[in-house]
Design a protein around this motif. Sequence first.
Motif, mmCIF file in Angstrom:
data_model
loop_
_atom_site.group_PDB
_atom_site.id
_atom_site.type_symbol
_atom_site.label_atom_id
_atom_site.label_comp_id
_atom_site.label_asym_id
_atom_site.label_seq_id
_atom_site.Cartn_x
_atom_site.Cartn_y
_atom_site.Cartn_z
ATOM 1 N N SER A 107 -25.403 -14.178 -20.370
ATOM 2 C CA SER A 107 -26.390 -15.049 -20.118
ATOM 3 C C SER A 107 -27.661 -14.538 -19.203
ATOM 4 N N LEU A 136 -36.544 -19.414 -17.116
ATOM 5 C CA LEU A 136 -36.097 -19.392 -18.606
ATOM 6 C C LEU A 136 -34.397 -19.347 -18.722
ATOM 7 N N GLN A 137 -33.931 -19.732 -19.650
ATOM 8 C CA GLN A 137 -32.591 -19.776 -19.889
ATOM 9 C C GLN A 137 -32.115 -18.956 -21.177
ATOM 10 N N VAL A 138 -31.488 -17.664 -21.136
ATOM 11 C CA VAL A 138 -31.096 -17.233 -22.476
ATOM 12 C C VAL A 138 -29.578 -17.199 -22.390
ATOM 13 N N ASP A 139 -28.790 -17.752 -23.570
ATOM 14 C CA ASP A 139 -27.807 -18.090 -23.664
ATOM 15 C C ASP A 139 -26.645 -16.932 -24.166
ATOM 16 N N GLU A 168 -27.610 -15.209 -27.840
ATOM 17 C CA GLU A 168 -28.647 -15.444 -28.360
ATOM 18 C C GLU A 168 -29.791 -14.540 -28.707
ATOM 19 N N VAL A 222 -33.462 -13.679 -28.430
ATOM 20 C CA VAL A 222 -34.865 -14.471 -28.053
ATOM 21 C C VAL A 222 -35.833 -13.423 -28.170
ATOM 22 N N ILE A 280 -27.002 -6.875 -22.413
ATOM 23 C CA ILE A 280 -28.162 -7.568 -23.246
ATOM 24 C C ILE A 280 -28.642 -6.245 -23.542
ATOM 25 N N THR A 296 -26.184 -10.303 -26.818
ATOM 26 C CA THR A 296 -27.570 -11.008 -26.546
ATOM 27 C C THR A 296 -28.618 -10.095 -26.643
ATOM 28 N N ILE A 316 -32.794 -9.584 -26.291
ATOM 29 C CA ILE A 316 -34.341 -9.938 -26.125
ATOM 30 C C ILE A 316 -35.533 -9.027 -26.330
ATOM 31 N N LYS A 329 -34.728 -18.043 -30.953
ATOM 32 C CA LYS A 329 -35.523 -18.945 -29.715
ATOM 33 C C LYS A 329 -36.722 -18.037 -29.389
ATOM 34 N N ILE A 382 -41.327 -23.126 -25.657
ATOM 35 C CA ILE A 382 -39.956 -22.476 -26.014
ATOM 36 C C ILE A 382 -39.353 -23.439 -26.975
#
Length: 359
Positions: A3, A24-27, A30, A32, A154, A186, A188, A203, A215
Amino acid sequence: MASLALKNVVKDFGKTRVIHGVDLQVDDGEFVVFVGPSGCGKSTLLRLICGLEQASGGDICLDGERVNDIRAADRGLAMVFQSYALYPHMTVYQNMAFGLENIGLPKDAIRAKVENAARLLRLDDFLARKPTQLSGGQRQRVAIGRAIVREPKIFLFDEPLSNLDAELRVSMRSEITGLHRRLGSTMIYVTHDQVEAMTMADKIVVLRLGRIEQIGSPLELYNRPGNRFVAGFIGSPQMNFLPAAIGADGRVATAYGAAVELPAERRLAAGEACTLGVRPEHLSLAETPGALPLPLTIAGVEQLGGHCLLYGVLPDGATRITVHCAGQRSMRIGDAVTVYAPPASCHLFDKSQEERTVR
Protein backbone atom coordinates in the motif's frame (compact mmCIF):
# COMPACT_ATOMS: atom_id res chain seq x y z
CA MET A 1 2.36 -6.07 -3.15
CA ALA A 2 2.11 -2.96 -0.99
CA SER A 3 0.00 0.00 0.00
CA LEU A 4 1.06 3.60 -0.51
CA ALA A 5 0.17 6.76 1.42
CA LEU A 6 1.04 10.32 0.46
CA LYS A 7 0.61 12.82 3.29
CA ASN A 8 0.71 16.52 2.43
CA VAL A 9 3.41 15.93 -0.20
CA VAL A 10 4.96 19.08 -1.62
CA LYS A 11 7.53 19.56 -4.39
CA ASP A 12 9.35 22.77 -5.20
CA PHE A 13 11.72 23.46 -8.06
CA GLY A 14 13.55 26.52 -6.83
CA LYS A 15 10.91 29.07 -5.95
CA THR A 16 8.25 27.34 -8.05
CA ARG A 17 5.88 24.94 -6.30
CA VAL A 18 4.66 22.22 -8.65
CA ILE A 19 3.02 19.80 -6.18
CA HIS A 20 0.77 21.42 -3.57
CA GLY A 21 0.12 19.31 -0.48
CA VAL A 22 -1.11 16.08 -2.07
CA ASP A 23 -2.85 13.50 0.15
CA LEU A 24 -3.55 10.07 -1.33
CA GLN A 25 -4.12 6.48 -0.21
CA VAL A 26 -3.42 3.60 -2.62
CA ASP A 27 -4.54 0.24 -1.26
CA ASP A 28 -2.80 -3.09 -1.73
CA GLY A 29 -3.59 -4.55 -5.17
CA GLU A 30 -5.28 -1.43 -6.58
CA PHE A 31 -4.79 -0.17 -10.13
CA VAL A 32 -4.67 3.62 -9.73
CA VAL A 33 -4.40 6.02 -12.65
CA PHE A 34 -3.09 9.59 -12.39
CA VAL A 35 -4.71 11.62 -15.16
CA GLY A 36 -4.65 15.25 -16.12
CA PRO A 37 -3.45 17.68 -18.79
CA SER A 38 0.22 18.21 -19.59
CA GLY A 39 2.02 20.06 -16.80
CA CYS A 40 -0.43 19.05 -14.05
CA GLY A 41 2.29 17.27 -12.02
CA LYS A 42 1.33 13.61 -12.56
CA SER A 43 4.77 12.45 -13.75
CA THR A 44 6.48 14.51 -11.04
CA LEU A 45 4.29 12.83 -8.44
CA LEU A 46 5.22 9.41 -9.83
CA ARG A 47 8.93 10.28 -9.67
CA LEU A 48 8.49 11.38 -6.05
CA ILE A 49 6.94 8.01 -5.21
CA CYS A 50 9.73 6.17 -7.00
CA GLY A 51 12.47 8.23 -5.37
CA LEU A 52 13.81 9.80 -8.57
CA GLU A 53 12.82 13.19 -7.12
CA GLN A 54 13.11 14.29 -3.50
CA ALA A 55 9.95 15.63 -1.86
CA SER A 56 10.23 19.18 -0.50
CA GLY A 57 7.76 18.38 2.25
CA GLY A 58 5.29 15.79 3.50
CA ASP A 59 5.56 12.02 3.89
CA ILE A 60 5.69 9.17 1.37
CA CYS A 61 4.88 5.88 3.09
CA LEU A 62 5.05 2.30 1.79
CA ASP A 63 3.18 -0.18 3.96
CA GLY A 64 3.18 2.42 6.73
CA GLU A 65 6.94 3.05 6.57
CA ARG A 66 8.20 6.54 5.67
CA VAL A 67 10.54 6.21 2.68
CA ASN A 68 11.41 9.85 1.89
CA ASP A 69 15.06 9.26 2.77
CA ILE A 70 15.35 5.81 1.17
CA ARG A 71 17.09 5.62 -2.20
CA ALA A 72 15.05 4.77 -5.29
CA ALA A 73 16.94 1.49 -5.72
CA ASP A 74 16.03 0.42 -2.18
CA ARG A 75 12.30 1.20 -2.21
CA GLY A 76 11.36 -2.04 -3.95
CA LEU A 77 9.46 -0.31 -6.75
CA ALA A 78 9.74 -0.80 -10.52
CA MET A 79 9.15 1.90 -13.11
CA VAL A 80 8.16 1.42 -16.76
CA PHE A 81 9.01 4.49 -18.84
CA GLN A 82 7.45 5.99 -21.95
CA SER A 83 10.72 5.56 -23.87
CA TYR A 84 11.13 1.81 -23.03
CA ALA A 85 14.77 2.52 -21.94
CA LEU A 86 16.06 -0.78 -23.33
CA TYR A 87 19.75 -1.48 -23.99
CA PRO A 88 19.99 -1.73 -27.82
CA HIS A 89 23.12 -3.96 -27.79
CA MET A 90 21.51 -6.55 -25.48
CA THR A 91 19.02 -9.28 -26.34
CA VAL A 92 15.55 -9.39 -24.82
CA TYR A 93 16.77 -11.98 -22.33
CA GLN A 94 19.78 -9.85 -21.36
CA ASN A 95 17.64 -6.73 -20.95
CA MET A 96 15.26 -8.55 -18.63
CA ALA A 97 18.07 -10.25 -16.69
CA PHE A 98 20.34 -7.22 -16.30
CA GLY A 99 18.92 -5.87 -13.05
CA LEU A 100 18.93 -9.30 -11.42
CA GLU A 101 22.55 -9.88 -12.44
CA ASN A 102 23.50 -6.58 -10.82
CA ILE A 103 22.23 -7.75 -7.44
CA GLY A 104 24.10 -11.04 -7.73
CA LEU A 105 21.17 -13.43 -8.13
CA PRO A 106 22.24 -16.96 -9.18
CA LYS A 107 22.01 -17.68 -12.93
CA ASP A 108 19.45 -20.46 -12.48
CA ALA A 109 17.17 -18.17 -10.49
CA ILE A 110 17.56 -15.42 -13.09
CA ARG A 111 16.68 -17.78 -15.94
CA ALA A 112 13.59 -19.04 -14.10
CA LYS A 113 12.35 -15.50 -13.44
CA VAL A 114 13.02 -14.29 -17.00
CA GLU A 115 11.41 -17.31 -18.64
CA ASN A 116 8.36 -17.05 -16.38
CA ALA A 117 7.94 -13.35 -17.22
CA ALA A 118 8.46 -14.08 -20.93
CA ARG A 119 5.66 -16.68 -20.87
CA LEU A 120 3.39 -14.24 -19.06
CA LEU A 121 4.01 -11.57 -21.70
CA ARG A 122 4.15 -13.90 -24.72
CA LEU A 123 7.80 -13.09 -25.36
CA ASP A 124 9.06 -16.72 -25.35
CA ASP A 125 10.00 -16.61 -29.04
CA PHE A 126 11.80 -13.29 -28.85
CA LEU A 127 14.33 -13.79 -26.04
CA ALA A 128 17.28 -13.97 -28.46
CA ARG A 129 16.28 -10.87 -30.42
CA LYS A 130 17.53 -7.34 -29.88
CA PRO A 131 15.20 -4.34 -29.40
CA THR A 132 15.67 -3.12 -32.99
CA GLN A 133 14.13 -6.40 -34.19
CA LEU A 134 10.93 -5.84 -32.20
CA SER A 135 7.76 -3.84 -32.75
CA GLY A 136 6.84 -0.99 -30.42
CA GLY A 137 4.38 -3.16 -28.52
CA GLN A 138 6.92 -5.94 -28.10
CA ARG A 139 9.52 -3.47 -26.80
CA GLN A 140 7.04 -2.18 -24.26
CA ARG A 141 6.34 -5.75 -23.13
CA VAL A 142 10.07 -6.25 -22.64
CA ALA A 143 10.19 -3.12 -20.48
CA ILE A 144 7.27 -4.48 -18.44
CA GLY A 145 8.98 -7.88 -18.22
CA ARG A 146 12.10 -6.24 -16.86
CA ALA A 147 9.93 -4.80 -14.09
CA ILE A 148 8.12 -8.10 -13.42
CA VAL A 149 11.30 -10.12 -12.80
CA ARG A 150 12.18 -7.78 -9.94
CA GLU A 151 8.92 -8.71 -8.17
CA PRO A 152 8.40 -5.12 -7.01
CA LYS A 153 6.10 -3.96 -4.25
CA ILE A 154 4.44 -1.52 -6.67
CA PHE A 155 4.57 -1.15 -10.47
CA LEU A 156 4.84 2.44 -11.71
CA PHE A 157 3.95 3.25 -15.34
CA ASP A 158 4.83 6.67 -16.79
CA GLU A 159 2.73 7.11 -19.96
CA PRO A 160 3.97 3.76 -21.32
CA LEU A 161 1.71 3.73 -24.40
CA SER A 162 2.29 7.26 -25.70
CA ASN A 163 4.72 6.14 -28.43
CA LEU A 164 2.38 3.48 -29.85
CA ASP A 165 -0.17 3.85 -32.63
CA ALA A 166 -3.87 3.94 -31.80
CA GLU A 167 -4.62 0.28 -32.56
CA LEU A 168 -1.63 -0.95 -30.57
CA ARG A 169 -2.54 1.26 -27.60
CA VAL A 170 -5.92 -0.45 -27.39
CA SER A 171 -4.39 -3.94 -27.35
CA MET A 172 -1.67 -2.92 -24.86
CA ARG A 173 -4.29 -1.44 -22.52
CA SER A 174 -5.93 -4.84 -22.46
CA GLU A 175 -2.61 -6.58 -21.88
CA ILE A 176 -1.66 -4.37 -18.92
CA THR A 177 -5.07 -4.71 -17.23
CA GLY A 178 -4.92 -8.48 -17.82
CA LEU A 179 -1.45 -8.53 -16.27
CA HIS A 180 -2.81 -6.70 -13.23
CA ARG A 181 -5.53 -9.31 -12.79
CA ARG A 182 -3.04 -12.17 -13.04
CA LEU A 183 -0.40 -10.69 -10.74
CA GLY A 184 -2.71 -8.94 -8.28
CA SER A 185 0.00 -6.30 -7.81
CA THR A 186 -0.42 -2.66 -6.85
CA MET A 187 -0.04 -0.52 -9.97
CA ILE A 188 0.11 3.25 -10.46
CA TYR A 189 -0.27 4.44 -14.03
CA VAL A 190 0.24 7.95 -15.40
CA THR A 191 -1.52 9.13 -18.55
CA HIS A 192 -2.97 12.27 -20.13
CA ASP A 193 -5.48 10.10 -22.02
CA GLN A 194 -8.77 9.96 -20.13
CA VAL A 195 -9.91 6.97 -22.25
CA GLU A 196 -6.97 4.99 -20.86
CA ALA A 197 -7.90 6.14 -17.37
CA MET A 198 -11.56 5.15 -17.76
CA THR A 199 -10.86 1.72 -19.22
CA MET A 200 -7.97 0.63 -16.98
CA ALA A 201 -8.37 2.08 -13.49
CA ASP A 202 -9.89 0.81 -10.28
CA LYS A 203 -9.44 4.36 -9.02
CA ILE A 204 -8.69 7.58 -10.91
CA VAL A 205 -6.84 10.56 -9.45
CA VAL A 206 -7.56 13.71 -11.47
CA LEU A 207 -4.79 16.30 -11.18
CA ARG A 208 -4.60 19.95 -12.18
CA LEU A 209 -1.77 22.39 -11.48
CA GLY A 210 -0.20 20.12 -8.88
CA ARG A 211 -3.39 19.55 -6.90
CA ILE A 212 -5.86 16.68 -6.74
CA GLU A 213 -9.22 17.74 -8.14
CA GLN A 214 -11.09 14.50 -7.44
CA ILE A 215 -10.51 10.83 -6.63
CA GLY A 216 -12.97 8.07 -7.46
CA SER A 217 -13.83 5.10 -9.63
CA PRO A 218 -14.22 5.79 -13.38
CA LEU A 219 -18.03 5.76 -13.20
CA GLU A 220 -18.09 7.92 -10.06
CA LEU A 221 -16.12 10.60 -11.87
CA TYR A 222 -18.26 10.25 -14.98
CA ASN A 223 -21.60 10.33 -13.16
CA ARG A 224 -20.73 12.71 -10.31
CA PRO A 225 -17.87 15.02 -11.34
CA GLY A 226 -16.66 17.11 -8.42
CA ASN A 227 -16.30 20.32 -10.43
CA ARG A 228 -16.44 21.67 -13.95
CA PHE A 229 -12.81 20.79 -14.68
CA VAL A 230 -13.36 17.10 -13.88
CA ALA A 231 -16.65 17.11 -15.79
CA GLY A 232 -14.90 18.48 -18.87
CA PHE A 233 -11.87 16.22 -18.62
CA ILE A 234 -13.62 12.90 -18.02
CA GLY A 235 -15.74 11.72 -20.93
CA SER A 236 -15.25 11.75 -24.69
CA PRO A 237 -16.45 13.83 -26.43
CA GLN A 238 -16.20 16.49 -23.73
CA MET A 239 -19.25 17.56 -21.74
CA ASN A 240 -21.19 20.53 -23.15
CA PHE A 241 -21.37 23.65 -20.96
CA LEU A 242 -24.06 26.31 -21.19
CA PRO A 243 -24.04 29.67 -19.38
CA ALA A 244 -27.17 29.92 -17.26
CA ALA A 245 -28.77 31.53 -14.21
CA ILE A 246 -31.33 30.54 -11.60
CA GLY A 247 -34.70 32.17 -12.19
CA ALA A 248 -37.13 33.41 -9.53
CA ASP A 249 -39.08 30.17 -9.94
CA GLY A 250 -35.98 28.09 -9.23
CA ARG A 251 -35.67 26.88 -12.79
CA VAL A 252 -32.34 27.01 -14.63
CA ALA A 253 -32.63 29.59 -17.39
CA THR A 254 -30.28 29.57 -20.37
CA ALA A 255 -28.97 32.66 -22.15
CA TYR A 256 -31.24 31.99 -25.17
CA GLY A 257 -34.42 31.85 -23.09
CA ALA A 258 -35.22 28.16 -22.58
CA ALA A 259 -35.33 26.84 -19.00
CA VAL A 260 -35.35 23.50 -17.24
CA GLU A 261 -36.41 22.40 -13.77
CA LEU A 262 -33.85 20.27 -11.95
CA PRO A 263 -34.39 18.18 -8.79
CA ALA A 264 -34.45 20.22 -5.58
CA GLU A 265 -31.06 18.97 -4.32
CA ARG A 266 -29.34 20.58 -7.29
CA ARG A 267 -30.91 24.03 -7.00
CA LEU A 268 -29.10 27.28 -6.21
CA ALA A 269 -30.33 30.64 -4.99
CA ALA A 270 -32.50 32.68 -7.35
CA GLY A 271 -30.50 35.04 -9.55
CA GLU A 272 -27.25 33.11 -9.13
CA ALA A 273 -25.09 32.64 -12.22
CA CYS A 274 -24.16 29.05 -12.98
CA THR A 275 -23.12 26.65 -15.70
CA LEU A 276 -25.33 23.85 -16.97
CA GLY A 277 -23.53 20.75 -18.22
CA VAL A 278 -24.80 17.87 -20.32
CA ARG A 279 -22.84 15.12 -22.04
CA PRO A 280 -23.09 14.67 -25.84
CA GLU A 281 -24.31 11.08 -25.46
CA HIS A 282 -27.18 12.18 -23.20
CA LEU A 283 -28.69 14.54 -25.79
CA SER A 284 -31.54 13.21 -27.88
CA LEU A 285 -33.24 14.21 -31.13
CA ALA A 286 -36.50 12.93 -29.65
CA GLU A 287 -38.45 15.28 -27.38
CA THR A 288 -39.17 14.02 -23.87
CA PRO A 289 -41.35 15.62 -21.16
CA GLY A 290 -39.52 18.28 -19.14
CA ALA A 291 -36.37 18.12 -21.26
CA LEU A 292 -34.39 21.26 -22.05
CA PRO A 293 -34.66 22.11 -25.79
CA LEU A 294 -31.40 23.09 -27.47
CA PRO A 295 -32.08 24.68 -30.88
CA LEU A 296 -28.93 24.27 -32.95
CA THR A 297 -27.58 25.39 -36.27
CA ILE A 298 -25.39 22.55 -37.55
CA ALA A 299 -21.78 23.64 -38.00
CA GLY A 300 -20.22 20.24 -38.65
CA VAL A 301 -21.03 16.54 -39.01
CA GLU A 302 -18.68 13.59 -38.48
CA GLN A 303 -20.02 10.30 -39.83
CA LEU A 304 -18.25 7.47 -37.99
CA GLY A 305 -20.28 4.53 -39.27
CA GLY A 306 -21.95 3.13 -36.17
CA HIS A 307 -22.53 6.63 -34.81
CA CYS A 308 -22.05 10.24 -35.76
CA LEU A 309 -21.15 13.50 -34.05
CA LEU A 310 -23.12 16.64 -34.70
CA TYR A 311 -21.55 20.01 -33.93
CA GLY A 312 -23.97 22.88 -33.52
CA VAL A 313 -24.25 26.45 -32.30
CA LEU A 314 -26.99 27.74 -29.97
CA PRO A 315 -29.02 30.87 -30.83
CA ASP A 316 -26.62 33.04 -28.79
CA GLY A 317 -24.12 32.44 -31.61
CA ALA A 318 -21.30 31.62 -29.18
CA THR A 319 -22.14 28.42 -27.30
CA ARG A 320 -21.10 25.31 -29.19
CA ILE A 321 -22.80 21.97 -28.57
CA THR A 322 -21.68 18.44 -29.50
CA VAL A 323 -24.28 15.70 -29.94
CA HIS A 324 -23.46 11.98 -30.04
CA CYS A 325 -26.05 10.18 -32.20
CA ALA A 326 -26.42 6.46 -32.78
CA GLY A 327 -26.40 5.37 -36.41
CA GLN A 328 -25.96 7.60 -39.46
CA ARG A 329 -27.59 11.00 -40.01
CA SER A 330 -28.16 12.89 -43.25
CA MET A 331 -27.83 16.38 -41.76
CA ARG A 332 -25.77 19.07 -43.45
CA ILE A 333 -23.98 22.21 -42.34
CA GLY A 334 -26.50 25.01 -41.92
CA ASP A 335 -29.45 22.75 -41.06
CA ALA A 336 -31.59 23.70 -38.05
CA VAL A 337 -32.30 20.99 -35.50
CA THR A 338 -33.49 20.84 -31.90
CA VAL A 339 -31.98 18.35 -29.45
CA TYR A 340 -33.19 17.70 -25.91
CA ALA A 341 -31.38 17.38 -22.57
CA PRO A 342 -33.25 15.31 -19.95
CA PRO A 343 -33.16 16.95 -16.49
CA ALA A 344 -31.80 13.74 -14.90
CA SER A 345 -28.74 13.95 -17.15
CA CYS A 346 -27.94 17.60 -16.46
CA HIS A 347 -25.16 18.79 -14.14
CA LEU A 348 -25.19 22.17 -12.43
CA PHE A 349 -22.02 24.06 -11.50
CA ASP A 350 -21.72 27.11 -9.27
CA LYS A 351 -19.36 29.46 -11.12
CA SER A 352 -18.87 31.78 -8.13
CA GLN A 353 -17.30 29.12 -5.90
CA GLU A 354 -14.32 27.84 -7.86
CA GLU A 355 -16.38 25.66 -10.17
CA ARG A 356 -17.76 23.62 -7.27
CA THR A 357 -20.51 21.27 -8.35
CA VAL A 358 -23.79 21.30 -6.47
CA ARG A 359 -24.74 17.80 -7.56
